[in-house]
Enzyme design. Structure first.
Site, short mmCIF file in Angstrom:
data_model
loop_
_atom_site.label_atom_id
_atom_site.label_comp_id
_atom_site.label_asym_id
_atom_site.label_seq_id
_atom_site.Cartn_x
_atom_site.Cartn_y
_atom_site.Cartn_z
CB CYS A 1 -0.90 -0.05 1.24
SG CYS A 1 -1.85 1.44 1.51
CB CYS A 20 -0.23 2.32 4.09
SG CYS A 20 -1.83 1.77 3.54
CG ASP A 21 3.47 1.01 4.40
OD1 ASP A 21 3.02 1.53 5.43
OD2 ASP A 21 3.30 -0.18 4.11
C1 FAD Z 1 0.77 -4.17 5.46
C2 FAD Z 1 -0.36 -3.17 5.47
C3 FAD Z 1 -0.13 -1.88 5.88
C4 FAD Z 1 -1.17 -0.95 5.91
N1 FAD Z 1 -0.91 0.31 6.35
C5 FAD Z 1 -1.92 1.19 6.45
C6 FAD Z 1 -1.68 2.51 6.97
O1 FAD Z 1 -0.55 2.86 7.35
N2 FAD Z 1 -2.75 3.36 7.06
C7 FAD Z 1 -4.00 3.01 6.65
O2 FAD Z 1 -4.92 3.82 6.79
N3 FAD Z 1 -4.25 1.77 6.14
C8 FAD Z 1 -3.24 0.86 6.03
N4 FAD Z 1 -3.49 -0.38 5.51
C9 FAD Z 1 -4.83 -0.69 5.00
C10 FAD Z 1 -5.77 -1.00 6.17
O3 FAD Z 1 -5.21 -1.99 6.99
C11 FAD Z 1 -7.13 -1.48 5.65
O4 FAD Z 1 -7.66 -0.53 4.75
C12 FAD Z 1 -8.11 -1.67 6.81
O5 FAD Z 1 -7.59 -2.58 7.75
C13 FAD Z 1 -9.46 -2.18 6.30
O6 FAD Z 1 -10.26 -2.43 7.42
P1 FAD Z 1 -11.48 -3.45 7.33
O7 FAD Z 1 -12.07 -3.50 8.70
O8 FAD Z 1 -12.35 -3.09 6.19
O9 FAD Z 1 -10.85 -4.87 6.94
P2 FAD Z 1 -9.71 -5.74 7.62
O10 FAD Z 1 -8.73 -4.92 8.34
O11 FAD Z 1 -9.24 -6.64 6.52
O12 FAD Z 1 -10.50 -6.60 8.70
C14 FAD Z 1 -11.39 -7.60 8.32
C15 FAD Z 1 -11.48 -8.64 9.44
O13 FAD Z 1 -12.48 -9.58 9.08
C16 FAD Z 1 -12.03 -10.88 9.44
N5 FAD Z 1 -12.75 -11.84 8.60
C17 FAD Z 1 -12.64 -12.03 7.25
N6 FAD Z 1 -13.52 -12.97 6.83
C18 FAD Z 1 -14.20 -13.38 7.93
C19 FAD Z 1 -15.25 -14.33 8.15
N7 FAD Z 1 -15.78 -15.03 7.14
N8 FAD Z 1 -15.72 -14.51 9.42
C20 FAD Z 1 -15.20 -13.80 10.47
N9 FAD Z 1 -14.19 -12.89 10.31
C21 FAD Z 1 -13.72 -12.66 9.07
C22 FAD Z 1 -10.53 -10.85 9.18
O14 FAD Z 1 -9.86 -11.85 9.95
C23 FAD Z 1 -10.19 -9.43 9.62
O15 FAD Z 1 -9.81 -9.37 10.98
C24 FAD Z 1 -2.48 -1.33 5.48
C25 FAD Z 1 -2.72 -2.65 5.06
C26 FAD Z 1 -1.68 -3.56 5.06
C27 FAD Z 1 -1.95 -4.99 4.63
#
Ligand code: FAD
Length: 312
Positions: free
Chosen positions: A136, A139-140
């Site tokens: 990303c 992000c980084d």
């Molecule tokens: C390496 C990395 C660095 C990043 N750095 C940044 C940053 O610096 N700043 C920033 O703003 N964003 C950053 N991001 C992006 C950010 O992490 C995501 O945009 C954000 O986490 C999305 O949130 P979410 O809740 O939609 O999904 P997610 O964070 O993906 O959370 C989804 C959750 O659902 C769970 N899940 C999935 N399927 C199921 C199921 N069937 N049943 C039960 N649970 C389930 C997963 O285990 C997970 O815990 C980064 C991403 C990565 C990978």
């Protein structure tokens, strides 16, 4: 299987979107359960520092940030269950979420299962993620001021990320396995005229190496069948994302990138099912936007439940 407990809302996923939705739903006195198949916190736990979440000018460790999200959701009465949602079906006007260990009945569902960045699948990749390997640029990118980095990919997203990253880096290699990009023409022109970018055509990454931080990659030119090391500070893998929607295929409408289609109130094509965060088509892939859409979904659920008798 145990009998299904009855909730107002089942939230699937305890990342930033699901936990923010849980906080708002709990605080609205909705009987709320958040299902999480792994550790609450989501993808952000894969990195070691977050600099762009508002309210933390010095940045914050993701584990600390997400622990606070979890505490706040629990404080306002949301339950968090370790379980993986496997399917959703309708039963007598209620939605039933089938988990691995039990079923959960509710009047509304918020899908907040996020997305997973596609990986190259190389040894060292996982170990060095957050230590030079990133998925990303937004992000980084700022961590790589005046450094030498590479982007892998050839689509619109990869080229956009490469152009964005040249604001920070000294030199950027764009590694693409073919001899032409599939990205839009205007992006190609911008990349090819950018003095900081060198395109490595017909090339793939064969190995990612480093002790505690990325040090070098091995690049193979597949046309010449020649491999060579490339010293790097950062490697951005931009080969697509897989929204976690396998368990709702055929139930809610999904776009060509696999994201769940939502309306302005985060509603999906099924009344009573909402989506938020990275899994939803309306959400830029960031923690702050995941939070915003999670909050919007919980507020929409609250409105929906006020008129519930009329919907069912
Ligand atoms: C390496 C990395 C660095 C990043 N750095 C940044 C940053 O610096 N700043 C920033 O703003 N964003 C950053 N991001 C992006 C950010 O992490 C995501 O945009 C954000 O986490 C999305 O949130 P979410 O809740 O939609 O999904 P997610 O964070 O993906 O959370 C989804 C959750 O659902 C769970 N899940 C999935 N399927 C199921 C199921 N069937 N049943 C039960 N649970 C389930 C997963 O285990 C997970 O815990 C980064 C991403 C990565 C990978």
């Amino acid at each position: 299987m145990n009998p299904a407990p009855d909730y107002d809302v089942v939230i699937i996923g305890a990342g930033p979107a699901g936990l923010a939705a849980g906080l708002y739903a709990g605080r609205a006195r909705l009987a709320t359960v958040i299902l999480e198949k792994g550790l609450p916190g989501g993808q952000i736990l894969l990195t070691d520092w977050v600099e762009n979440f508002p309210g933390f000018p010095e940045g914050i460790a993701p584990l600390e940030l997400m622990e606070n999200f979890k505490k706040q959701a629990l404080k306002f009465g949301a339950d968090i269950e370790t379980d993986e949602a496997q399917a959703i079906r309708k039963d007598g006007g209620r939605w039933v979420v089938a988990g691995r260990s039990r079923e959960y009945r509710a009047r509304a569902v918020i899908i907040a299962t996020g997305a997973a960045y596609r990986k190259l699948g190389l040894a060292g990749e996982e170990r060095l993620t957050g230590r030079g390997v990133s998925y990303c640029a937004t992000c980084d990118g700022a961590f790589f001021r005046d450094q030498e980095i590479a982007v892998v990919g050839g689509g619109d997203n990869a080229l956009n990320e490469a152009i964005f990253l040249t604001k920070f880096c000294r030199k950027l290699y764009l590694i693409h396995r073919r001899d032409r990009f599939r990205a839009t023409k205007i992006l190609q022109e911008r990349v090819l005229s950018n003095a900081k970018i060198e395109v490595l055509w017909n090339s793939v990454v064969e190995a990612i190496e480093g002790e505690s931080h990325l040090e070098r990659i091995i690049v193979r030119n597949v046309k010449e069948n020649r491999a060579y090391p490339l010293r790097l500070d950062g490697l951005f893998v931009s080969i697509g994302m897989d929204p976690q929607t396998g368990f709702v295929k055929g139930l809610v409408e999904i776009n060509e990138w696999g994201e769940i289609k939502v309306d302005q109130k985060m509603g999906t094509s099924q009344p009573g099912i909402f989506a938020a965060g990275d899994v939803a088509d309306a959400c830029p892939k960031q923690v702050a936007t995941a939070v915003g859409t999670g909050v919007a979904a919980a507020l929409a659920v609250n409105d929906y439940l006020l008129n519930w008798g009329r919907h069912t």
